[in-house]
Design an enzyme around this catalytic site. Structure first.
Site, PDB file in Angstrom:
ATOM      1  N   HIS A 100       0.754  -1.184   0.100  1.00 43.44           N
ATOM      2  CA  HIS A 100      -0.162   0.101  -0.039  1.00 43.44           C
ATOM      3  C   HIS A 100       0.905   1.215   0.070  1.00 43.44           C
ATOM      4  O   HIS A 100       1.788   1.351   0.541  1.00 43.44           O
ATOM      5  CB  HIS A 100      -0.897  -0.009   1.217  1.00 43.44           C
ATOM      6  N   PRO A 101       0.711   2.099  -0.841  1.00 40.74           N
ATOM      7  CA  PRO A 101      -0.503   2.325  -1.672  1.00 40.74           C
ATOM      8  C   PRO A 101       0.047   2.055  -3.157  1.00 40.74           C
ATOM      9  O   PRO A 101       1.001   2.337  -3.735  1.00 40.74           O
ATOM     10  CB  PRO A 101      -0.588   3.835  -1.645  1.00 40.74           C
TER      11      PRO A 101
END
Length: 129
Positions: A100-101
């Site tokens: 993430h991200p």
């Protein structure tokens, strides 16, 4: 002008449903869809237009087809195609971690949206075959 990428592997929903009807497992077909609008990286890159769709078997967790339209879909499809080629099921894939991200989280969300019949793989020996 925008150039939306489109990628797919496996069968489409109509084909999957036809094969399931002929094979006597029509009630075992599932479809999951997710939007890129909920993906942090796509939003940060101002490219939230996109979606991913997966056709799968609710009982075995087998992925029958994946279709992706949106940011980096030509890169994202490899995770699905490799999983299908290796015989991985959604029982395994939904436990995998995605950084993430990243746009790859679209597939993470797609795998986790599958409505499977069991909490764990009912036939782990088959998954290993």
């Amino acid at each position: 002008a925008s150039r939306t990428q489109i990628s797919f592997v496996g069968v489409d929903e109509d084909t999957a449903r036809k094969e399931a009807e002929e094979g006597g497992y029509a009630d075992k077909i599932g479809v999951a869809k997710v939007s890129f609008k909920g993906n942090s990286k796509a939003l940060a890159m101002k490219e939230p237009d996109g979606m991913a769709k997966m056709i799968y078997r609710k009982d075995s967790g087998e992925i029958l087809g994946v279709h992706i339209m949106g940011l980096h879909s030509a890169d994202l499809i490899h995770e699905a195609s490799n999983a299908m080629a290796a015989g991985q099921t959604l029982y395994e894939l939904r436990m995998m971690v995605h950084a993430h991200p990243t746009v790859a989280e679209v597939l993470d969300e797609l795998f986790k949206h599958a409505q499977l019949e069991h909490a764990v793989n009912p036939e782990p020996a088959l998954a290993m075959a």
